[in-house]
Design a protein around this motif. Structure first.
Motif, PDB file in Angstrom:
ATOM      1  N   ALA A   1       0.835  -1.194   0.000  1.00 37.40           N
ATOM      2  CA  ALA A   1       0.000   0.000   0.000  1.00 37.40           C
ATOM      3  C   ALA A   1       0.880   1.257   0.000  1.00 37.40           C
ATOM      4  CB  ALA A   1      -0.924   0.001   1.213  1.00 37.40           C
ATOM      5  N   LEU A   2       2.015   1.200   0.690  1.00 37.52           N
ATOM      6  CA  LEU A   2       2.943   2.330   0.691  1.00 37.52           C
ATOM      7  C   LEU A   2       3.472   2.587  -0.722  1.00 37.52           C
ATOM      8  CD1 LEU A   2       4.993   1.817   3.959  1.00 37.52           C
ATOM      9  CD2 LEU A   2       3.773   3.883   3.320  1.00 37.52           C
ATOM     10  N   TRP A   3       3.776   1.515  -1.437  1.00 38.84           N
ATOM     11  CA  TRP A   3       4.234   1.647  -2.820  1.00 38.84           C
ATOM     12  C   TRP A   3       3.169   2.347  -3.666  1.00 38.84           C
ATOM     13  CZ3 TRP A   3       7.906   2.137  -6.060  1.00 38.84           C
ATOM     14  CH2 TRP A   3       7.770   1.797  -7.412  1.00 38.84           C
ATOM     15  N   TRP A   4       1.910   1.921  -3.490  1.00 42.99           N
ATOM     16  CA  TRP A   4       0.829   2.597  -4.212  1.00 42.99           C
ATOM     17  C   TRP A   4       0.794   4.085  -3.845  1.00 42.99           C
ATOM     18  CZ3 TRP A   4      -3.186   5.175  -1.800  1.00 42.99           C
ATOM     19  CH2 TRP A   4      -4.112   5.754  -2.681  1.00 42.99           C
ATOM     20  N   ALA A   5       0.937   4.385  -2.548  1.00 46.05           N
ATOM     21  CA  ALA A   5       0.813   5.768  -2.097  1.00 46.05           C
ATOM     22  C   ALA A   5       1.937   6.628  -2.673  1.00 46.05           C
ATOM     23  CB  ALA A   5       0.813   5.830  -0.564  1.00 46.05           C
ATOM     24  N   VAL A   6       3.164   6.106  -2.699  1.00 46.43           N
ATOM     25  CA  VAL A   6       4.265   6.876  -3.278  1.00 46.43           C
ATOM     26  C   VAL A   6       4.007   7.133  -4.756  1.00 46.43           C
ATOM     27  CG1 VAL A   6       6.661   6.727  -4.002  1.00 46.43           C
ATOM     28  CG2 VAL A   6       6.076   6.162  -1.676  1.00 46.43           C
ATOM     29  N   VAL A   7       3.634   6.075  -5.469  1.00 44.74           N
ATOM     30  CA  VAL A   7       3.396   6.199  -6.911  1.00 44.74           C
ATOM     31  C   VAL A   7       2.293   7.214  -7.184  1.00 44.74           C
ATOM     32  CG1 VAL A   7       2.533   4.935  -8.915  1.00 44.74           C
ATOM     33  CG2 VAL A   7       4.251   3.904  -7.453  1.00 44.74           C
ATOM     34  N   THR A   8       1.321   7.300  -6.296  1.00 39.54           N
ATOM     35  CA  THR A   8       0.191   8.197  -6.514  1.00 39.54           C
ATOM     36  C   THR A   8       0.502   9.620  -6.053  1.00 39.54           C
ATOM     37  OG1 THR A   8      -1.286   6.340  -6.222  1.00 39.54           O
ATOM     38  CG2 THR A   8      -2.264   8.516  -6.037  1.00 39.54           C
ATOM     39  N   LEU A   9       1.128   9.757  -4.868  1.00 38.79           N
ATOM     40  CA  LEU A   9       1.421  11.093  -4.332  1.00 38.79           C
ATOM     41  C   LEU A   9       2.366  11.868  -5.248  1.00 38.79           C
ATOM     42  CD1 LEU A   9       1.958  11.034  -0.468  1.00 38.79           C
ATOM     43  CD2 LEU A   9       0.539  12.591  -1.760  1.00 38.79           C
ATOM     44  N   THR A  10       3.295  11.160  -5.902  1.00 33.28           N
ATOM     45  CA  THR A  10       4.203  11.850  -6.813  1.00 33.28           C
ATOM     46  C   THR A  10       3.573  12.009  -8.194  1.00 33.28           C
ATOM     47  OG1 THR A  10       5.204   9.753  -7.414  1.00 33.28           O
ATOM     48  CG2 THR A  10       6.254  10.963  -5.641  1.00 33.28           C
ATOM     49  N   THR A  11       2.309  11.647  -8.326  1.00 30.90           N
ATOM     50  CA  THR A  11       1.558  11.674  -9.603  1.00 30.90           C
ATOM     51  C   THR A  11       2.280  10.902 -10.713  1.00 30.90           C
ATOM     52  OG1 THR A  11       2.476  13.689 -10.579  1.00 30.90           O
ATOM     53  CG2 THR A  11       0.677  13.985  -9.030  1.00 30.90           C
ATOM     54  N   THR A  12       3.067   9.884 -10.317  1.00 31.54           N
ATOM     55  CA  THR A  12       3.694   9.046 -11.336  1.00 31.54           C
ATOM     56  C   THR A  12       2.652   8.132 -11.968  1.00 31.54           C
ATOM     57  OG1 THR A  12       5.730   9.090 -10.057  1.00 31.54           O
ATOM     58  CG2 THR A  12       5.566   7.419 -11.770  1.00 31.54           C
TER      59      THR A  12
ATOM     60  N   ALA B   1      -8.413   9.987  -5.045  1.00 32.83           N
ATOM     61  CA  ALA B   1      -8.544  11.355  -5.568  1.00 32.83           C
ATOM     62  C   ALA B   1      -7.938  12.345  -4.586  1.00 32.83           C
ATOM     63  CB  ALA B   1     -10.019  11.676  -5.813  1.00 32.83           C
ATOM     64  N   MET B   2      -8.237  12.147  -3.294  1.00 36.01           N
ATOM     65  CA  MET B   2      -7.693  13.064  -2.284  1.00 36.01           C
ATOM     66  C   MET B   2      -6.176  12.982  -2.242  1.00 36.01           C
ATOM     67  SD  MET B   2     -10.299  13.294   0.902  1.00 36.01           S
ATOM     68  CE  MET B   2     -10.514  11.549   1.106  1.00 36.01           C
ATOM     69  N   VAL B   3      -5.646  11.761  -2.352  1.00 37.63           N
ATOM     70  CA  VAL B   3      -4.190  11.588  -2.315  1.00 37.63           C
ATOM     71  C   VAL B   3      -3.553  12.321  -3.487  1.00 37.63           C
ATOM     72  CG1 VAL B   3      -2.342   9.902  -2.560  1.00 37.63           C
ATOM     73  CG2 VAL B   3      -4.226   9.443  -1.025  1.00 37.63           C
ATOM     74  N   MET B   4      -4.155  12.219  -4.685  1.00 38.72           N
ATOM     75  CA  MET B   4      -3.591  12.904  -5.846  1.00 38.72           C
ATOM     76  C   MET B   4      -3.578  14.416  -5.660  1.00 38.72           C
ATOM     77  SD  MET B   4      -5.442  10.751  -8.809  1.00 38.72           S
ATOM     78  CE  MET B   4      -5.440   8.976  -8.612  1.00 38.72           C
ATOM     79  N   ILE B   5      -4.682  14.945  -5.125  1.00 41.11           N
ATOM     80  CA  ILE B   5      -4.758  16.394  -4.924  1.00 41.11           C
ATOM     81  C   ILE B   5      -3.723  16.812  -3.877  1.00 41.11           C
ATOM     82  CG2 ILE B   5      -6.251  18.256  -4.110  1.00 41.11           C
ATOM     83  CD1 ILE B   5      -8.541  16.704  -5.505  1.00 41.11           C
ATOM     84  N   CYS B   6      -3.587  16.003  -2.803  1.00 40.84           N
ATOM     85  CA  CYS B   6      -2.530  16.267  -1.817  1.00 40.84           C
ATOM     86  C   CYS B   6      -1.170  16.286  -2.505  1.00 40.84           C
ATOM     87  CB  CYS B   6      -2.491  15.178  -0.750  1.00 40.84           C
ATOM     88  SG  CYS B   6      -3.673  15.422   0.541  1.00 40.84           S
ATOM     89  N   GLY B   7      -0.961  15.321  -3.404  1.00 39.99           N
ATOM     90  CA  GLY B   7       0.320  15.231  -4.099  1.00 39.99           C
ATOM     91  C   GLY B   7       0.617  16.514  -4.845  1.00 39.99           C
ATOM     92  N   ILE B   8      -0.383  17.023  -5.550  1.00 41.90           N
ATOM     93  CA  ILE B   8      -0.177  18.253  -6.317  1.00 41.90           C
ATOM     94  C   ILE B   8       0.100  19.424  -5.383  1.00 41.90           C
ATOM     95  CG2 ILE B   8      -1.465  19.946  -7.646  1.00 41.90           C
ATOM     96  CD1 ILE B   8      -2.323  17.874  -9.486  1.00 41.90           C
ATOM     97  N   ALA B   9      -0.622  19.476  -4.253  1.00 40.95           N
ATOM     98  CA  ALA B   9      -0.417  20.576  -3.308  1.00 40.95           C
ATOM     99  C   ALA B   9       1.006  20.531  -2.749  1.00 40.95           C
ATOM    100  CB  ALA B   9      -1.435  20.488  -2.176  1.00 40.95           C
ATOM    101  N   THR B  10       1.446  19.342  -2.356  1.00 39.55           N
ATOM    102  CA  THR B  10       2.791  19.188  -1.804  1.00 39.55           C
ATOM    103  C   THR B  10       3.832  19.633  -2.817  1.00 39.55           C
ATOM    104  OG1 THR B  10       1.911  17.193  -0.807  1.00 39.55           O
ATOM    105  CG2 THR B  10       4.260  17.555  -0.597  1.00 39.55           C
TER     106      THR B  10
END
Lengths: 382, 382, 382, 382
Positions: B180-191, B208-217
């Motif tokens: 799940a961490l691997w998924w989160a990294v791949v998603t947060l960095t919008t890869t 969706a929330m994780v992706m938006i967080c990724g963009i904000a970060t």
């Protein structure tokens, strides 16, 4: 000498350094999160489950004690009410209570210990600089909200149109609006999983527009945050530096305008004890004011110690930029750095400052001269 | 004339130009990395393996000699200790030693030569500008660390929740927290590889929330670096220009404030020998000061040479922006460029500067006039 | 009235407007690129191939004629050599010559017409603003190159390590260094196709680090471009505005410092003929100076025309921000806009400017008054 | 006290707060969009379809009434024509009319209700701050258009070349130019679905270049928007603050330059009634001016009320930064905040302001003193 090298390293890494007091907490946090992550893997649970459980309970105990100490300190200081309302209190509670409650309620341990992922929030507790990021978000909230609204509008319209275009060809991926919304989010954020991809030419055209919208939105968002961060960064720096500058007697003679100007220019750095600040023969591009602490300048015949309020390193800036002596701290010190560029601007605008630094430099040189003569006399007479 | 065209090209490409001395090293580096990459492909190893091996050993030898020369120079200059602590020494060692050691230890050649990928670090050695990027990271370290902490918090919380949501549906992708961490990294960095994708509605919402967080970060991160880079860029430019400006006698008469102001405005450019700087008839939007070198102005009756400290190109700025003569360097020169916008601002603020440039222009014109009359007399009398 | 609405629309869209003269070229370009794209689809080639061919040859002819006209104009003006070296000449040649040559050489038509994709470069020819972007890249070349070097270093090291980690598990995706490099590029740019994904835990860890490096690199890149663009934008704006400001007599009385200051503040806008600039009753947040052209102010008893050098719209800024009259252009005009914020700053700093605008306003009011009385007398006497 | 906590929360969340009047509209909008989304899912249509239909018609009715009221108000105010041309009118029409028309035309309900996704545009209607984003796009239109042209050029050339490289190997993905264009868009925007991926080495090389171009383009785009947004943000802030500053009598005595300076520094905040602004004992880093409303300062013997035009919180800034009294609003108020950094800069530059604030502070202290003596006398005599 190995120690000197180490100190130099520490000096250069200083900005990355964790506060000394929070180091054990960071270690426990790292161990705890790793153990928690490992505990979700069935294989590891079978092979080293006992050790993981011990590790996890140990971390929980550490955080419980840490939280209790903090609470006791707050109650002792009579600021109980403020503590109860503070985020620190909530973070302490959230990291300690959920796991035991879940276990008591009969949740199976691998799931119950997932609540230990809340420990990661303690990172925010240990780290400063969050207030600053928060302020940026609050001050730019209106503009950021507008970008979010733009994002939502693009999201809904794009997914509705894509749903109409692709629902016959791919009922699984675009047959319902929720699925189409998922595609739109994945595309607007340029994540692009590829689990739902339009297949028709019209779908491709719309998809291309959605991606370009995504980049535009993202660019706006970044632009707003960059603008806000620049303003906030300038403000915070000024506040932090002002108090230190006030402590340097040399600056107190300045008129208020010059004082404000120099405060904008100085940069604070904290140097541990017995660390080289200046090395003879290196190229120098800044001078230092001592806000707190003490340094030792290694000049012949005997080293000189400079205390809070003094400055050093200005000779290289006035001359050919080569450092003429080693300077090292004798105790943990807070120095204010004035860059070459700012030094020259300042000298140009404030002739009285230039004269003062010049006079101090000359005084120091003649002092040195006198001491050397005395030393020579001593050597001669002895 | 072909040479003139080439020189013009070189002049325009100058900012991209590698230092002349590092060109062979860059070539060797390029060849070496290509050979190393090719050597990992079995087909190529069979067909042209011998040539690749020769190539690789050649590059290794080149770097070994280069490193040895650098070391000898350092020891000869008596700065052995500083050299041994420098990154340059470590890069030299890392590019030469690992491959032979690995081969000696019995590692199969295709794997041993992978250490040659460390050669790429030599790029940093040849390239300036790294110090600057490094300073930005150091100065903004606190803010960047806060963003990283935000990133970690989002990472852990998102993957824990997603693990709970999706573990029953997709035990392979979300069954353990590391997955799940691997998924989160791949998603947060919008890869967004798409190898692990949530399937439930709740999972989509969280994603969706994780992706938006990724963009904000990401936006915050960019904003911080942009702010830091702007400050650092201004500082470095000032330092670089100051020394050159000091060499121009014309500026030495300025009061310090004007001197500082003009230093902020001038831009340095290095022009190779026999290169056209100004072409008659073109629109001009800047004037030039010669910090080092010499230029030749092609005016009748005979060309005039201007050396270090002189300026040219100001006539177009004072008049209708059309260049009235060709100007070319006679030797490699360092010019300081003053843009039209800055020229006008400067003329407005410093009337004494305006008068000086005006006087110099008139003197030059009358000089020219006199020379032309003399020339005419000569022609008449001869 | 429909025309008025249309003109208002055009006015608001003005910044997006293509130059009137380039509109046909843009149309031909659009048609040509679409036809070229369609011509690669076998189905369309069979069904409407003839029309596509006609279309393509038509576009080619158009570009050939356009290029020939441009070349003739250049030769007629005696600037043949400069034209031959210009990018415009090369773009013209590249859009016309390759396709016929390919066809003559026996390349099958669907492939030969692919060279028509070079037509898209004409977009750059028609569009201004490229010089500006180019300057940003040139001025920041050193910093951008450093980021590229960072990118290359991360690329090579990451792919070498990943190759070692994953080559046994996935010989197809990571078995050779070129494949691993492809993965590293796809990941570092956060594109993330998902065709090559690490499967081991170690691979995931490295992948996560590569993604975060990718974001950091990207942030630096963006920061550098943002800094460079801000500087370039300020510079270009000043140059563009200066000449227009010089044409307004009102500003010529200003001392140079004030002139420079106001030039930084004014913004240029081009308004087509018969377009409403100000509407009575609307809230106004700027005043206008006429650099070129003429406007008509609709006040009773008769409208007044203001020519180049005059200003209008200042009454709303001095009063309650409500516009008191309609103003429309009578011919294509270039206006300089002074925003409310800048207007107030300017009034505060330059009292003589405030007085001059005040006096002009009063003069205009009394003028108006007198004209109204004359009008009334006329009406009375008639 | 619970109310106090709530009010404090509201105060801190204020920037995120929706206008009170638009809250019901936002709720209806949220419900409507959710119902519309759910209505496209066949399962939900069967199970709770009736409720969804009721919900949707209810929302439609709400928006119809809202639009009608707005139209009536506009017609009553005699601004009918301006209303008809406004975007507000069009949004109202678009959210109400399409669905009934589609249903009447015989479109099946699940498709007809998709037009309800247009409701999301009402978010823009309710939200301010859009004008600002729009202005940034308009002012930077030329530069943004250049970036778009760069994007198009990269798009066409990359897809034409990739089509040639990969069409034989993958006729499905790259066999036609439209497919190759789809790949190029997906790659240039770094979305990377992975549905079309080059397989040859040459294709990988081109793909890598396209990705790097994508990042460069994106960086330019972000840089332009960041620059534009910074300028626009400064401008808007000045305009918004100016009017409020004009209402504070204290500032009216300032000379225009100081007035302009302080306007740039002040930040507006709206505080609801009965909300704590300052808490005794907290660290203070700003002072407040009351633009509108009233606050109550809790000092002994009796609280003091300060109305519009007064200021408070300056004592902490002049002393040791610790607040000495609680201050809370008695009614909804608009406060102007002056940060510590700006406060100090201002005091340094404007001695008359420093004296005025000092005098006011002393007057208030002595006032307080006198009141306390009177109170004591009263207590004594009673």
């Amino acid at each position: 000498m190995a120690k000197g090298v180490l100190n130099t390293l520490v000096h250069h890494l200083a900005p990355f350094r964790l506060g000394a007091s929070s180091l054990p907490s960071h270690l426990v946090l790292g161990v705890g999160l790793t153990a928690m992550t490992a505990f979700t893997v069935p294989d590891l649970r079978i092979s080293i489950g006992v050790w993981l459980i011990i590790c996890l309970w140990g971390c929980l105990a550490y955080f419980a004690i840490e939280g209790a100490l903090r609470a006791r300190a707050a109650f002792a200081a009579g600021s109980a009410r403020r503590y109860l309302l503070s985020s620190s209190c909530w973070v302490d509670l959230l990291s300690v209570i959920p796991v035991p409650i879940a276990l008591v309620c009969g949740v199976p341990p691998p799931t119950a210990w997932l609540f230990a992922s809340l420990w990661v929030v303690k990172l925010a507790q240990y780290s400063s600089g969050f207030a600053q990021l928060g302020r940026v978000f609050v001050l730019e909230a209106k503009a950021l909200a507008s970008v979010l609204v733009l994002f939502l509008i693009a999201l809904f319209l794009a997914s509705a149109v894509m749903h109409v275009i692709e629902r016959d060809g791919q009922p699984g991926a675009f047959g319902t609006l929720p699925s189409a919304l998922w595609w739109a989010v994945v595309t607007l954020t340029t994540t692009g999983y590829g689990d739902e991809v339009p297949h028709t030419h019209l779908g491709h055209l719309l998809g291309a527009m959605v991606m370009i919208c995504g980049i535009a939105t993202f660019g706006l968002w970044t632009g707003i945050l960059a603008t806000g961060f620049a303003a906030e960064s300038r403000r915070r720096h000024f506040i932090q530096t002002w108090d230190l500058v006030s402590k340097v007697p040399f600056f107190q003679t300045l008129d208020p305008a010059a004082f404000t100007e120099i405060t904008h220019m100085l940069r604070r750095v904290e140097v541990p004890a017995r660390t080289a600040v200046i090395r003879r023969g290196k190229v120098g591009d800044c001078m230092y004011f001592i806000a707190e602490g003490e340094v030792q300048v290694d000049i012949s015949p005997a080293p000189v110690r400079l205390g809070a309020g003094a400055f050093f390193g200005e000779l290289a800036l006035l001359g050919d930029l080569i450092r003429t002596a080693n300077v090292a701290t004798t105790q943990a010190s807070t120095l204010l750095i004035l860059d070459l560029a700012d030094f020259r601007t300042l000298m140009a605008h404030h002739s009285e400052l230039a004269r003062a630094i010049d006079a101090e430099g000359k005084r120091r040189l003649s002092d040195n001269q006198r001491r050397r003569e005395l030393h020579a006399q001593d050597a001669f007479s002895s």
